[in-house]
Write an enzyme that holds these catalytic residues in place. Structure first.
Site: not given
Ligand code: NAD
Length: 354
Positions: A138, A189, A221, A245, A249
Site C-alpha cells: 500500500y 505467502k 490462502d 486488511d 474483515d
C-alpha cells in the site's frame, strides 16, 4: 492515564458518550483517568476548517491513549481529499506512528445466531488479528501507471518490508499473545514472495524472545480458508498490511455484527488509538439507535493494551456479556424474544452491570 477523547461525526458523539459513562463509573471505583475532548473529522472541519486541527493533534500527542468515535458524512463528500473527515484518521496514524492494528473478532454466546456460519463452528471463537498498518504494497515505492512500448497501459505497485518493520509488528504480536492464550499464527505467502520469506525469518527470530508463546506459520490462502473452516483454532494472528486488511474483515464478519467490534492502533510504546470498526452511520445518527458496545469494548481494549489495566478491561467485557445475557439488544442485533433498547439505555445497562 491521560485520554484524548475524539467523538467525531454522526453516531460518534452518541457512542462515545456511552463509553465515557463506563469509564467514569470505573473512575468512581478508583481508576485515575484524565479525559479531554476535542473535535475531529467533519465536526473539526466545521469548527476550524481542518479535519485534524493542530490543537486536536497536540491533545492526541500529549495523551497516553486516544478514544475515537467515527468520522464522515455525506455533507463532506464533495470536499477536496485533504479536507475530508477520513483524512483525520490517516493523519493521526501517520503523525503518531500507529503501525499495529489490533482487531479482535469474538463471538458472544448470545449472538452466535448472527453469524453467517453455523453456530457450532463459531461458538466460542475469540481471535485477535494484528495487521501491520504503515508498510507493504500500500505504501511501497515505486508505484504508478505507465504506457508500455507496445502502447498497452500497465499498473504496478511494490511490496516491501524492512527487517525493522517486521520486527516491531512481530513483537506486538507476541506481546498480545502473552496477554491471551499464548498462541501466535504468522500469516505470509513465503512460498511465492521474497518479502514473505524475510517476514517468516524475522518472526521466527523474534520468537526466541517469547519462549512461552507457541508460534505457527500459515500461507495466506490457507488462512483465509481456515478462518471459515475452523476459526476456533486461532488465538492471535499477525500479518502484513494487505493480507491483514482482507483477513481482518473476513474474521470480523464471522461475528455477524458490525456494532460489536472494537479495534486498536498502537505505536511501539503501546500508546494507541481505540475505535469501533464501523463508521459514522449517518443513516441512524441522532436517533438513539446506534449500538455503543463496539465503542465500550474499545475503551476496554484501551485499558488493557495502553494502561495494563487487565482487570478493569475484563470488568467491562464481563458487564457487556451480562447485559447481552439479560436479553438487551440495540436494533442492529435485535431478534424476536429479546428486548430492544436505545443507545443511551444500553450504555446505562453496561454501567449498572459493572
Ligand atoms: P458505516 O459503518 O458507518 O455504516 C454501515 C452500516 O452499518 C449502516 O447501515 C449503519 O447504520 C450500520 N452501523 C454502523 N455502525 C453501527 C452501530 N454502531 N450500530 C448500529 N448500526 C451501525 O459505513 P458507511 O455507511 O459505509 O460509512 C458512513 C461514513 O462513515 C462514511 O463517511 C465513511 O467514510 C465513514 N467511515 C468512517 C470510519 C471511521 O471513522 N473509522 C470507518 C468506516 C467508514
Amino acid at each position: 492515564m491521560k485520554i484524548a477523547v475524539l467523538p467525531g461525526d454522526g453516531i460518534g458523539t452518541e457512542i462515545i458518550a456511552q463509553a465515557l459513562k463506563v469509564l467514569e463509573a470505573l473512575g468512581k471505583d478508583g481508576l485515575k483517568l484524565e479525559m479531554e475532548q476535542a473535535p475531529v473529522g467533519g465536526a473539526a472541519y466545521d469548527a476550524a476548517g481542518d479535519p485534524l486541527p493542530a490543537a486536536t493533534l497536540k491533545l492526541a500527542r500529549e495523551a497516553d491513549a486516544i478514544l475515537f468515535g467515527a468520522v464522515g458524512g455525506w455533507q463532506y463528500d464533495q470536499l477536496p481529499r485533504a479536507k475530508r473527515p477520513e483524512q483525520a484518521i490517516l493523519g493521526l496514524r501517520k503523525e503518531l506512528g500507529l503501525f499495529a492494528n489490533l482487531r479482535p473478532a469474538k463471538v458472544f454466546p448470545e449472538l452466535v445466531e448472527a453469524s453467517t456460519l453455523r453456530a457450532e463452528v463459531v461458538a466460542g471463537m475469540d481471535i485477535l488479528i494484528l495487521r501491520e498498518l504503515t508498510g507493504d504494497i500500500y505504501f511501497g515505492q515505486p508505484r504508478g501507471l505507465r504506457r508500455l512500448e507496445n502502447g498497452e497501459r500497465e499498473g504496478f505497485d511494490t511490496m516491501r518490508y524492512s527487517e525493522s518493520e517486521i520486527r516491531r509488528i512481530a513483537h506486538a504480536g507476541f506481546r498480545a499473545a502473552m496477554k491471551r492464550a499464548k498462541k501466535l499464527c504468522s500469516v505470509d505467502k513465503c512460498n511465492v514472495l521474497e518479502t514473505s520469506q524475510l517476514w517468516r525469518e524475522v518472526v521466527t527470530e523474534v520468537a526466541r524472545e517469547y519462549p512461552e508463546v507457541a508460534l505457527s506459520h500459515m500461507y495466506v490462502d490457507n488462512a483465509a480458508m481456515q478462518l471459515l473452516r475452523d476459526p476456533k483454532q486461532f488465538d492471535v494472528m499477525v500479518t502484513g498490511n494487505m493480507f491483514g486488511d482482507i483477513l481482518s474483515d473476513e474474521a470480523s464478519m464471522l461475528t455477524g455484527s458490525i456494532g460489536m467490534l472494537p479495534s486498536a492502533s498502537l505505536d511501539a510504546n503501546s500508546k494507541g488509538l481505540y475505535e469501533p470498526i464501523h463508521g459514522s452511520a449517518p443513516d441512524i445518527a441522532g436517533k438513539n439507535l446506534a449500538n455503543p458496545l463496539a465503542t465500550i469494548l474499545s475503551a476496554a481494549m484501551m485499558l488493557r493494551y495502553s494502561f495494563n489495566q487487565d482487570q478493569a478491561a475484563a470488568r467491562i467485557e464481563a458487564a457487556v456479556s451480562r447485559v447481552l445475557a439479560r436479553g438487551l439488544r440495540t436494533a442492529d442485533i435485535h431478534r424476536p424474544g429479546t428486548q430492544k433498547v436505545g443507545t443511551a439505555q444500553m450504555g446505562d445497562a453496561v454501567v449498572a452491570a459493572l
